[in-house]
Design a protein around this motif. Structure first.
Motif: not given
Length: 317
Positions: A311-312, A181-183, A169-173
């Motif tokens: 959502g963007t 996986g945008a939790v 699950n990738v997250y970040g700036q």
């Protein structure tokens, strides 16, 4: 090295472009801007607003003659794949084959492919290593796994070396609050709006959250390592949704209300990676802790005065 990055104006792709430039490589970007933003790209990077399914893709590859391809462009929404499996397959499978054909015709010497934890389905054991059985539960998981067979075939038939990176699950700036996986992006958006967080189930479900800068670093390493390898890219750390919420409370210093609902149908309860393969073949070691990554993500949203619309994330410049 001259590297073509598909999806290079997107969340992950733009970070890969940044690190390519930082490490002395040259980059070219192809992106249809379905979810990307051209403003994420340095102005000196050649940019083509083209879909990977377009005929123009072949002309771009012939003209630019990249040494390597890092393929990030994809349809990443599980609900979309369930609702429109043909559209999902057209982008993720057909689009990848077209890119492989362009790479074959133009003598590309390395092809790096972004795959997904979704290929594994419900884990039979934890942590998940690369030998774990593949059993995708959605058309999205199928469409991310199918190109892996094509990569192997193109290596066997045409001698194009590959590296397949299966992301946790990738997250970040720069992440937007949609897609697989945008939790974390969803939670940060709701926190900034002062809205409660909704959790499906009891919140004890676990995932492996990896910062986008570490994902980018793995792609850069794969340019010269891990030939014809399939590797899990994560942290090897299991974090529950409830633990994530407590960290968000800490880093945001805001009161956060949480509501719990029924389990989401088809959701996997626990998932995290064994990353020994990435350590051995890529010399990969994630550098950004979850707490540090959440701080960076929140600071980015605040410093760039991000407008959260439809959502963007749209950055005011």
């Amino acid at each position: 090295m001259k590297v073509l990055v598909t999806g290079g104006a997107g969340f992950i792709g733009s970070h890969i472009v940044d690190q390519l430039l930082e490490t002395g490589h040259e980059s070219i970007v192809v992106d249809n801007l379905a979810t990307g933003d051209e403003r994420f790209l340095p102005k000196e990077v050649p940019f083509y607003r083209v879909d990977i399914r377009d005929e123009q893709l072949f002309d771009i590859v012939r003209t630019e003659r990249p040494d390597a391809v890092i393929h990030q462009a994809a349809q990443s929404s599980v609900p979309f794949s369930v609702d429109q499996p043909l559209g999902d397959a057209d982008i993720n499978i057909h689009g990848t084959i077209r890119l492989l054909e362009a790479a074959r015709q133009c003598g590309v010497s390395k092809f790096i492919y972004a795959s997904s934890a979704a290929v594994y389905g419900n884990p039979q054991y934890l942590p998940i290593d690369e030998n774990h059985p593949v059993n995708p539960l959605s058309p999205y998981g199928i469409s991310k796994f199918t190109p892996e067979y094509y990569l192997r075939a193109y290596q066997d038939l045409y001698g194009i070396p590959f590296t397949i990176l299966r992301y946790a699950n990738v997250y970040g700036q720069r992440q937007i609050s949609k897609g697989e996986g945008a939790v974390i992006a969803i939670f940060l958006e709701r926190i900034l709006k002062g809205e409660p967080l909704r959790i499906d189930g009891d919140g004890e479900q676990t995932r492996d959250y990896i910062h986008v800068s570490d994902i980018a670093a793995a792609n850069i390493a794969a340019l010269s390592r891990a030939e014809n390898q399939v590797l899990n890219i994560g942290t090897g750390i299991s974090t529950s949704i409830n633990e994530l919420v407590q960290l968000l409370k800490k880093v945001s210093n805001k009161p956060i209300s949480v509501s719990y609902g029924p389990d989401r149908e088809g959701d996997i309860k626990h998932s995290y990676f064994d990353i020994d393969g990435a350590r051995r073949h890529l010399m990969f070691k994630p550098k950004v802790s979850l707490e540090e990554g959440l701080i960076q993500s929140l600071d980015y949203l605040l410093q760039n005065r991000v407008l959260l619309q439809r959502g963007t994330a749209v950055t005011e410049l």
